[in-house]
Motif scaffolding. Structure first.
Motif, PDB file in Angstrom:
ATOM      1  N   GLY A 165      -3.222  -6.012  -2.615  1.00 30.29           N
ATOM      2  CA  GLY A 165      -1.871  -6.199  -2.119  1.00 30.29           C
ATOM      3  C   GLY A 165      -1.548  -5.185  -1.038  1.00 30.29           C
ATOM      4  N   ILE A 166      -0.918  -5.634   0.036  1.00 33.97           N
ATOM      5  CA  ILE A 166      -0.571  -4.766   1.162  1.00 33.97           C
ATOM      6  C   ILE A 166       0.946  -4.632   1.240  1.00 33.97           C
ATOM      7  N   PHE A 167       1.398  -3.392   1.114  1.00 31.70           N
ATOM      8  CA  PHE A 167       2.824  -3.111   1.222  1.00 31.70           C
ATOM      9  C   PHE A 167       3.262  -3.077   2.682  1.00 31.70           C
ATOM     10  N   LEU A 168       4.477  -3.542   2.928  1.00 32.72           N
ATOM     11  CA  LEU A 168       5.181  -3.289   4.173  1.00 32.72           C
ATOM     12  C   LEU A 168       6.329  -2.330   3.870  1.00 32.72           C
ATOM     13  N   THR A 169       6.764  -1.581   4.865  1.00 26.97           N
ATOM     14  CA  THR A 169       7.942  -0.737   4.686  1.00 26.97           C
ATOM     15  C   THR A 169       9.184  -1.621   4.690  1.00 26.97           C
ATOM     16  N   LYS A 170      10.311  -1.050   4.338  1.00 29.77           N
ATOM     17  CA  LYS A 170      11.550  -1.841   4.333  1.00 29.77           C
ATOM     18  C   LYS A 170      11.895  -2.337   5.733  1.00 29.77           C
ATOM     19  N   GLU A 171      11.381  -1.641   6.770  1.00 29.35           N
ATOM     20  CA  GLU A 171      11.613  -2.074   8.154  1.00 29.35           C
ATOM     21  C   GLU A 171      10.633  -3.142   8.604  1.00 29.35           C
ATOM     22  N   GLY A 172       9.598  -3.417   7.768  1.00 32.56           N
ATOM     23  CA  GLY A 172       8.630  -4.436   8.110  1.00 32.56           C
ATOM     24  C   GLY A 172       7.351  -3.935   8.747  1.00 32.56           C
ATOM     25  N   PHE A 173       7.180  -2.595   8.802  1.00 26.85           N
ATOM     26  CA  PHE A 173       5.937  -2.047   9.333  1.00 26.85           C
ATOM     27  C   PHE A 173       4.836  -2.098   8.272  1.00 26.85           C
ATOM     28  N   VAL A 174       3.591  -2.216   8.726  1.00 28.05           N
ATOM     29  CA  VAL A 174       2.448  -2.197   7.823  1.00 28.05           C
ATOM     30  C   VAL A 174       2.349  -0.814   7.185  1.00 28.05           C
ATOM     31  N   ALA A 175       2.147  -0.751   5.869  1.00 30.85           N
ATOM     32  CA  ALA A 175       2.091   0.538   5.166  1.00 30.85           C
ATOM     33  C   ALA A 175       0.704   0.803   4.584  1.00 30.85           C
ATOM     34  N   GLU A 176       0.447   0.330   3.373  1.00 34.14           N
ATOM     35  CA  GLU A 176      -0.819   0.630   2.688  1.00 34.14           C
ATOM     36  C   GLU A 176      -1.059  -0.378   1.586  1.00 34.14           C
ATOM     37  N   GLY A 177      -2.239  -0.291   0.976  1.00 31.48           N
ATOM     38  CA  GLY A 177      -2.538  -1.124  -0.172  1.00 31.48           C
ATOM     39  C   GLY A 177      -1.924  -0.548  -1.433  1.00 31.48           C
ATOM     40  N   ILE A 178      -2.028  -1.299  -2.519  1.00 31.88           N
ATOM     41  CA  ILE A 178      -1.476  -0.830  -3.794  1.00 31.88           C
ATOM     42  C   ILE A 178      -2.139   0.471  -4.211  1.00 31.88           C
ATOM     43  N   VAL A 179      -3.448   0.557  -4.057  1.00 27.49           N
ATOM     44  CA  VAL A 179      -4.174   1.792  -4.402  1.00 27.49           C
ATOM     45  C   VAL A 179      -5.120   2.189  -3.272  1.00 27.49           C
TER      46      VAL A 179
END
Length: 277
Positions: A165-179
């Motif tokens: 799973g790939i997280f995005l920030t609340k602004e919609g930027f690419v962040a990181e995976g779950i782990v």
């Protein structure tokens, strides 16, 4: 299995901590996970440096030396008859009664967990999570007991080990995976989200950036959109247990194996150094 608990090697089913440990009550604890290869804990000094920095932030006193950590790891490896292992070094605030305190914690709890390395997948598919990456509790993200955001992300995609799973920030930027930390390559330039997006500055992430710098391979850290990621040539994720894992697909975007030039080079360098550093 046997684990290390505050200076003793004991059976895991006999391990007991106080119900007043603030690591349990309020999430005041940090941990590091890393691999041991043929008895050698890879990048241990880097992990301990990050751990101590975070403990200082949380005002948790921890007087265990690097040498004592190495000795404890060797003891539990020997007791469990392992040479290659998954290690989790956990330090929590320790018992301090009911209620929040502002004084330093002087009676921390140290646990070293160990288990056999599970079978690893060779490549993964990335999927974007609906839940957004939460912001760090402090000025930067610690590898702390505050793991609810990660767990909710994992619950969203289920137990399939071939998915990340790939997280995005609340602004919609690419962040990181779950782990994991996330990288991608476009026109021989490597991209990865900046730690100011709120991601964890993973030890393997830092190691990869050092390899790229030493090889004079251009990399850029920043705030990137989904289009930036999905227009790339290759992509991979990193963490200290799974190492460097190529992504063969993110949502409907395919990444051909023939394009994994930098991913394969990094995997090769990792394998050359994992018994040394």
């Amino acid at each position: 299995m046997y684990i290390y608990l505050n200076g003793q090697i004991i059976k895991e089913e006999e391990a007991v901590i106080s119900v007043f440990d603030h690591g349990f009550m309020y999430g005041l604890g940090l941990f590091e996970t890393f691999r041991v290869y043929q008895g050698h804990p890879f990048l241990l000094v880097d992990h301990l440096h990050r751990l101590r920095k975070g403990l200082t932030e949380l005002q948790i006193q921890w007087d265990v030396t690097n040498e004592q950590v190495v000795d404890a790891i060797q003891q539990i490896l020997h007791k469990n008859k392992l040479q290659d292992a998954y290690i989790r070094l956990n330090v929590s605030a320790g018992p301090s009664g009911l209620g929040l305190i502002t004084e330093p914690y002087k009676d921390s709890t140290t646990i070293i967990y160990v288990k056999q390395i599970p079978e690893m997948v060779k490549e993964k598919k990335g999927v974007f999570l609906k839940i957004r990456r939460n912001t760090p509790e402090g000025s930067y993200r610690l590898k702390s007991h505050h793991y609810l955001n990660n767990i909710l992300g994992k619950q969203e995609i289920g137990q399939n080990t071939e998915l990340e799973g790939i997280f995005l920030t609340k602004e919609g930027f690419v962040a990181e995976g779950i782990v994991s930390n996330l990288f991608w390559v476009k026109d021989r330039i490597v991209y990865t989200p900046h730690i100011e997006t709120g991601i964890l500055n993973g030890i393997t992430r830092q190691f990869v950036l050092k390899l790229l710098e030493e090889a004079k391979i251009t990399y850029k850290e920043g705030f990137f959109s989904l289009d930036d990621l999905l227009s790339s040539d290759e992509a991979f994720i990193t963490n200290s247990i799974q190492e460097i894992i190529p992504l063969y697909k993110i949502e409907h975007k395919l990444f051909p194996k023939s394009e994994r030039h930098i991913t394969r080079w990094l995997q090769k360098k990792y394998n050359e150094l994992k018994h040394i550093l």
